[in-house]
Design an enzyme around this catalytic site. Structure first.
Site, mmCIF file in Angstrom:
data_model
loop_
_atom_site.group_PDB
_atom_site.id
_atom_site.type_symbol
_atom_site.label_atom_id
_atom_site.label_comp_id
_atom_site.label_asym_id
_atom_site.label_seq_id
_atom_site.Cartn_x
_atom_site.Cartn_y
_atom_site.Cartn_z
ATOM 1 N N ASN A 9 0.855 -1.178 0.000
ATOM 2 C CA ASN A 9 0.000 0.000 0.000
ATOM 3 C C ASN A 9 0.897 1.237 0.000
ATOM 4 O O ASN A 9 1.458 1.587 1.027
ATOM 5 C CB ASN A 9 -0.898 -0.029 1.253
ATOM 6 C CG ASN A 9 -1.714 1.241 1.403
ATOM 7 O OD1 ASN A 9 -1.821 2.040 0.473
ATOM 8 N ND2 ASN A 9 -2.300 1.425 2.579
ATOM 9 N N LYS A 11 0.055 4.246 -0.332
ATOM 10 C CA LYS A 11 -0.606 5.446 0.220
ATOM 11 C C LYS A 11 -0.374 6.633 -0.724
ATOM 12 O O LYS A 11 -0.387 6.453 -1.936
ATOM 13 C CB LYS A 11 -0.114 5.707 1.645
ATOM 14 C CG LYS A 11 -0.226 4.438 2.507
ATOM 15 C CD LYS A 11 -0.041 4.673 3.965
ATOM 16 C CE LYS A 11 -0.188 3.336 4.703
ATOM 17 N NZ LYS A 11 -0.170 3.481 6.140
ATOM 18 N N HIS A 95 -9.628 1.113 4.856
ATOM 19 C CA HIS A 95 -8.309 1.279 5.477
ATOM 20 C C HIS A 95 -8.437 2.248 6.651
ATOM 21 O O HIS A 95 -9.234 3.186 6.602
ATOM 22 C CB HIS A 95 -7.309 1.808 4.450
ATOM 23 C CG HIS A 95 -5.917 1.863 5.001
ATOM 24 N ND1 HIS A 95 -5.468 2.920 5.751
ATOM 25 C CD2 HIS A 95 -4.899 0.965 4.952
ATOM 26 C CE1 HIS A 95 -4.215 2.667 6.134
ATOM 27 N NE2 HIS A 95 -3.850 1.493 5.664
ATOM 28 N N GLU A 97 -6.823 4.722 7.593
ATOM 29 C CA GLU A 97 -6.726 6.158 7.283
ATOM 30 C C GLU A 97 -8.008 6.666 6.615
ATOM 31 O O GLU A 97 -8.403 7.811 6.797
ATOM 32 C CB GLU A 97 -5.479 6.409 6.407
ATOM 33 C CG GLU A 97 -4.209 6.319 7.254
ATOM 34 C CD GLU A 97 -3.041 5.647 6.560
ATOM 35 O OE1 GLU A 97 -2.975 5.642 5.323
ATOM 36 O OE2 GLU A 97 -2.171 5.098 7.285
ATOM 37 N N GLU A 167 -5.470 -4.733 10.649
ATOM 38 C CA GLU A 167 -4.457 -3.695 10.838
ATOM 39 C C GLU A 167 -4.789 -2.902 12.097
ATOM 40 O O GLU A 167 -5.599 -1.966 12.048
ATOM 41 C CB GLU A 167 -4.441 -2.747 9.636
ATOM 42 C CG GLU A 167 -4.065 -3.417 8.342
ATOM 43 C CD GLU A 167 -3.454 -2.419 7.363
ATOM 44 O OE1 GLU A 167 -2.321 -2.654 6.942
ATOM 45 O OE2 GLU A 167 -4.095 -1.403 7.064
ATOM 46 N N GLY A 173 2.211 2.567 10.765
ATOM 47 C CA GLY A 173 3.152 3.674 10.607
ATOM 48 C C GLY A 173 3.821 4.095 11.904
ATOM 49 O O GLY A 173 4.446 5.149 11.976
ATOM 50 N N SER A 212 3.250 -1.764 10.477
ATOM 51 C CA SER A 212 4.683 -1.773 10.784
ATOM 52 C C SER A 212 5.353 -3.110 10.487
ATOM 53 O O SER A 212 6.237 -3.551 11.232
ATOM 54 C CB SER A 212 4.930 -1.342 12.232
ATOM 55 O OG SER A 212 4.533 0.011 12.414
HETATM 56 P P1 PGA Z 1 2.695 0.586 7.653
HETATM 57 O O1 PGA Z 1 1.227 0.742 7.007
HETATM 58 O O2 PGA Z 1 3.267 -0.691 7.113
HETATM 59 O O3 PGA Z 1 3.437 1.803 7.200
HETATM 60 O O4 PGA Z 1 2.499 0.538 9.130
HETATM 61 C C1 PGA Z 1 0.408 -0.379 6.793
HETATM 62 C C2 PGA Z 1 -0.906 0.047 6.190
HETATM 63 O O5 PGA Z 1 -1.420 1.097 6.579
HETATM 64 O O6 PGA Z 1 -1.459 -0.633 5.303
#
Ligand code: PGA
Length: 248
Positions: A9, A11, A95, A97, A167, A173, A212
């Site tokens: 992803n 983003k 997701h 976000e 997640e 993140g 992460s």
């Molecule tokens: P990250 O994001 O690996 O940067 O923690 C994962 C995601 O949001 O899909």
């Protein structure tokens, strides 16, 4: 045995030029054909990324979001049929976000999953609890509600082919990943909800872990029960770290 998924992803990173360069490099260096690798570029970079993968592409592609209407006066949005036409196989839905920055609701995720299926693609539905919810012991309740709500408009066949990602919001993140035990526990909860919905075929539904994931922790996470792949943000942005994750 279902095929593992490694999903990147990106983003809001990598414009069309950078995306094409990275996909070309991934294509040159890609050796694993026993897993399904999916790249989710930003919508504006989708066409150049998809083109750089060649035909046939060794990877699948997805978009990070769609609106649930087919067309019309929805300035700034893209529809599921448009994503399909552009060459997408998957769509991320719900997701964290989208839920927490853009206010997407469970009801929205249900309509989006249905529209994605009806447009001939597969939804990758994301669920996960916040840190406060985890501290209050609400993890199982939250992910159960999000999963049931998001899948509510799908039929039995659509249910078994959809993909789920757990997640935890506090792990995205932050550099703080769930332990394999935490992941296994919540994936077990999700699997039992799926069993309730589709019986034994729940075993076919792939449940990914995200939050992460790095080259350093991916093997441990993939070793946890009921983890069928990973959804990766930060560590998927550069070919070296992404390929090292995919070789786990
Ligand atoms: P990250 O994001 O690996 O940067 O923690 C994962 C995601 O949001 O899909």
């Amino acid at each position: 045995m279902t095929q593992q998924i490694f999903a990147a992803n990106w983003k809001m990173n990598h414009g069309p030029t950078a995306a094409a360069g990275i996909v070309s490099e991934l294509r040159r260096r890609w050796r694993r054909f026993d897993v399904e690798m999916i790249i989710f570029p930003p919508a504006l970079s989708f066409a150049s990324a998809r083109a750089a993968a060649g035909d046939p592409s060794p990877f699948k592609f997805g978009v990070q979001n769609v609106y649930y209407a087919e067309r019309g006066a929805f300035t700034g949005e893209n529809s599921a049929p448009m994503a399909k036409d552009a060459g997408a196989d998957y769509v991320l839905v719900g997701h964290s976000e989208r839920r927490h920055v853009f206010g997407e609701t469970d009801e929205d995720t249900a309509k989006k999953c249905a529209m994605v299926e009806r447009s001939g693609m597969t939804p990758l539905l994301c669920v996960g609890e916040t840190l406060d919810q985890r501290n209050r012991g609400e993890t199982a309740g939250v992910v159960t509600r999000q999963l049931r709500a998001g899948l509510a408009q799908l039929d039995q066949v659509e249910l078994t082919t959809s993909v789920i990602a757990y997640e935890p919001v506090w792990a995205i993140g932050t550099g703080r990943n769930a332990t394999p035990e935490d992941a296994a526990e919540t994936h077990g909860v999700l699997r039992s909800v799926l069993r309730d919905l589709v019986g034994d075929r729940a075993a076919e539904v792939r449940i990914l872990y995200g939050g992460s994931v790095t080259p350093a922790n991916v093997e441990q996470i993939l070793g946890a029960a009921d983890v069928d792949g990973v959804l990766v943000g930060g560590a998927s942005l550069e070919p070296d770290s992404w390929l090292s994750i995919c070789s786990a």
